[in-house]
Write a protein that holds these residues in place. Structure first.
Motif, short mmCIF file in Angstrom:
data_model
loop_
_atom_site.label_atom_id
_atom_site.label_comp_id
_atom_site.label_asym_id
_atom_site.label_seq_id
_atom_site.Cartn_x
_atom_site.Cartn_y
_atom_site.Cartn_z
N HIS A 278 -74.58 13.73 30.74
CA HIS A 278 -74.90 12.77 31.79
C HIS A 278 -76.41 12.67 32.00
O HIS A 278 -76.86 12.00 32.93
CB HIS A 278 -74.23 13.17 33.10
CG HIS A 278 -72.73 13.13 33.05
ND1 HIS A 278 -72.02 11.95 33.07
CD2 HIS A 278 -71.81 14.11 32.96
CE1 HIS A 278 -70.72 12.21 33.02
NE2 HIS A 278 -70.58 13.52 32.94
N LEU A 279 -77.18 13.33 31.14
CA LEU A 279 -78.63 13.32 31.28
C LEU A 279 -79.25 12.34 30.30
O LEU A 279 -78.99 12.40 29.09
CB LEU A 279 -79.20 14.72 31.03
CG LEU A 279 -78.85 15.80 32.07
CD1 LEU A 279 -79.53 17.10 31.70
CD2 LEU A 279 -79.27 15.36 33.46
N PRO A 280 -80.10 11.45 30.76
CA PRO A 280 -80.75 10.49 29.85
C PRO A 280 -81.68 11.19 28.86
O PRO A 280 -81.87 10.69 27.75
CB PRO A 280 -81.53 9.57 30.80
CG PRO A 280 -81.71 10.36 32.05
CD PRO A 280 -80.50 11.22 32.17
N GLN A 281 -82.29 12.33 29.25
CA GLN A 281 -83.18 13.04 28.34
C GLN A 281 -82.42 13.47 27.06
O GLN A 281 -82.97 13.47 25.97
CB GLN A 281 -83.78 14.28 29.01
CG GLN A 281 -84.71 13.96 30.17
CD GLN A 281 -83.98 14.03 31.49
OE1 GLN A 281 -82.82 13.64 31.57
NE2 GLN A 281 -84.68 14.51 32.52
N VAL A 282 -81.18 13.87 27.24
CA VAL A 282 -80.37 14.30 26.09
C VAL A 282 -79.86 13.09 25.32
O VAL A 282 -79.91 13.04 24.09
CB VAL A 282 -79.20 15.18 26.56
CG1 VAL A 282 -78.28 15.53 25.38
CG2 VAL A 282 -79.72 16.46 27.22
N ALA A 283 -79.36 12.09 26.04
CA ALA A 283 -78.77 10.92 25.38
C ALA A 283 -79.78 10.17 24.52
O ALA A 283 -79.45 9.67 23.44
CB ALA A 283 -78.18 9.99 26.43
N CYS A 284 -81.04 10.08 24.97
CA CYS A 284 -82.02 9.29 24.22
C CYS A 284 -82.41 9.94 22.90
O CYS A 284 -82.96 9.28 22.02
CB CYS A 284 -83.26 9.02 25.08
SG CYS A 284 -84.28 10.49 25.38
N MET A 285 -82.16 11.25 22.74
CA MET A 285 -82.52 11.93 21.49
C MET A 285 -81.45 11.78 20.41
O MET A 285 -81.64 12.20 19.28
CB MET A 285 -82.76 13.42 21.76
CG MET A 285 -84.02 13.73 22.55
SD MET A 285 -85.53 13.32 21.65
CE MET A 285 -85.49 14.54 20.33
N ALA A 286 -80.32 11.18 20.77
CA ALA A 286 -79.23 11.04 19.80
C ALA A 286 -79.52 9.95 18.78
O ALA A 286 -80.21 8.97 19.08
CB ALA A 286 -77.92 10.74 20.54
N ASP A 287 -78.99 10.10 17.60
CA ASP A 287 -79.09 9.04 16.59
C ASP A 287 -78.11 7.91 16.91
O ASP A 287 -78.38 6.75 16.61
CB ASP A 287 -78.79 9.61 15.21
CG ASP A 287 -79.88 10.56 14.75
OD1 ASP A 287 -81.04 10.38 15.15
OD2 ASP A 287 -79.57 11.51 13.99
N HIS A 288 -76.96 8.27 17.47
CA HIS A 288 -75.96 7.28 17.85
C HIS A 288 -75.44 7.63 19.23
O HIS A 288 -75.21 8.80 19.54
CB HIS A 288 -74.79 7.26 16.85
CG HIS A 288 -75.22 7.01 15.44
ND1 HIS A 288 -75.49 5.76 14.94
CD2 HIS A 288 -75.45 7.89 14.43
CE1 HIS A 288 -75.85 5.87 13.68
NE2 HIS A 288 -75.85 7.15 13.34
N GLN A 289 -75.22 6.62 20.06
CA GLN A 289 -74.77 6.86 21.42
C GLN A 289 -73.48 6.09 21.67
O GLN A 289 -73.35 4.92 21.27
CB GLN A 289 -75.84 6.44 22.44
CG GLN A 289 -75.49 6.81 23.88
CD GLN A 289 -76.64 6.52 24.83
OE1 GLN A 289 -77.77 6.29 24.40
NE2 GLN A 289 -76.36 6.52 26.12
N TYR A 290 -72.53 6.75 22.31
CA TYR A 290 -71.24 6.13 22.62
C TYR A 290 -71.01 6.18 24.13
O TYR A 290 -71.37 7.15 24.80
CB TYR A 290 -70.09 6.86 21.92
CG TYR A 290 -70.19 6.85 20.42
CD1 TYR A 290 -69.53 5.87 19.67
CD2 TYR A 290 -70.95 7.80 19.75
CE1 TYR A 290 -69.63 5.85 18.29
CE2 TYR A 290 -71.05 7.79 18.37
CZ TYR A 290 -70.40 6.81 17.64
OH TYR A 290 -70.49 6.80 16.27
#
Length: 346
Positions: A278-290
């Motif tokens: 639920h953290l944007p800092q973690v989500a933005c580092m992903a190659d793909h987001q769902y």
């Protein structure tokens, strides 16, 4: 058999046997002179029959004499045969099965009759095996203690990247002591399939604080980062192809959240990483987001998974930053986070 042979011999050698044939032959020979042409062939036949009967009689006599007639032995054999017949009805259809059953009950009887000696042998074997097991457990404990020191050092190194650089970790290996356990080196030790050790993680989050059990004093954020550190280490050794983290960033924010995000990204270079966050800092580092959402259709709850486009990622990150309402400022901030993340990954 003896009765039949003896009876046949008595008949042949008695008055109705050879003696009768001999008398008949003498009478015919006495009158053969009156009619030699008619009686002489009969005389010759009688002579031949007499000699054959005489020879057969002598053979029966010799055969009878060779037969051992022992009524006591006969009775013994008959009793033995009756015994075997009874055993077959009770213990098996063949002599082999009867003998197999005999061997089995003989072995059981021997164990019962010599139970004290048998118990001594079993106790000696048990003690021997227990010594071997406890020696193996002791060797395993030494290896574990060595590995525990190496693991603690590696985890501390990983924690430095997760904003826990002052944390001290120790893995304490102690034997399971039990009053009902096995006596070994002056102590009662409880042994199980994993050995005789109890492993406990002790942590000191800040300098000057004593080491205490991890599960009792660590906060949610500290536990999350500790787990990530250990997963990062184990993934290198176990060569796990896929790792799934379910809110490993619970209880953290700010710099700690950014550190977790960067650690997850570095970990993804050696294996596939899925992270529910639920953290944007973690989500933005992903190659793909769902985006995962739940909806109710016709009274049933359904889970929907949507792969986000670049524009969709910006909107979802903006929502994670600002809540329900998305503004131009949060959209700008979300785009900036994605740009910074791509720069870090590059």
């Amino acid at each position: 058999m003896m009765d039949s042979v003896a009876g046949a011999y008595d008949l042949l050698s008695g008055q109705r046997g050879l003696e009768a044939v001999s008398i008949a032959l003498s009478r015919i020979e006495d009158i053969s002179g009156y009619d030699s042409k008619g009686l002489q062939p009969i005389v010759e036949q009688l002579q031949s029959a007499f000699y054959q009967l005489e020879d057969a009689t002598f053979q029966l006599r010799d055969y009878r004499e060779k037969i051992e007639f022992n009524p006591g032995r006969l009775e013994e054999v008959e009793q033995r045969l009756n015994l075997i017949s009874g055993l077959r009805r009770k213990y098996g259809d063949s002599v082999e099965l009867i003998l197999s059953y005999y061997d089995q009950i003989s072995h059981e009887t021997d164990q019962l009759e010599n139970k004290d000696e048998r118990l001594e042998i079993l106790r000696a074997e048990r003690d021997k095996m227990l010594n071997l097991v406890m020696e193996s457990a002791e060797e395993l404990s030494k290896i574990r203690k060595q590995c525990a020191e190496e693991l603690a050092a590696q985890v501390e190194s990983e924690l430095k990247d997760l904003q826990m650089e002052r944390t001290t970790l120790r893995v304490q290996i102690t034997p399971f002591e039990d009053p009902k356990g096995i006596e070994w080196n002056g102590r009662r030790i409880r042994l199980n399939r994993h050995g005789a050790d109890n492993a406990e993680f002790l942590i000191s989050p800040n300098p000057g604080e004593p080491l205490r059990p991890l599960g009792k004093i660590a906060s949610g954020g500290e536990l999350s980062r500790m787990m990530l550190a250990m997963k990062s280490i184990f993934a290198r050794h176990d060569r796990i192809p896929v790792l799934i983290f379910d809110e490993v960033d619970t209880g953290v924010s700010g710099r700690a959240a950014q550190s977790i995000a960067e650690k997850l990204f570095r970990l993804s270079s050696t294996c596939q990483v899925f992270s529910i966050t639920h953290l944007p800092q973690v989500a933005c580092m992903a190659d793909h987001q769902y985006l995962i959402e739940k909806h109710v259709y016709d009274g049933r709850t359904m889970t929907q998974v949507e792969s986000l486009s670049d524009e969709g990622r910006v909107k979802e990150l903006a929502r994670m930053l600002g809540g329900v309402e998305i503004t131009e400022k949060t959209l700008h901030h979300a785009q900036e986070m994605l740009n910074l993340a791509e720069a870090k990954k590059g």
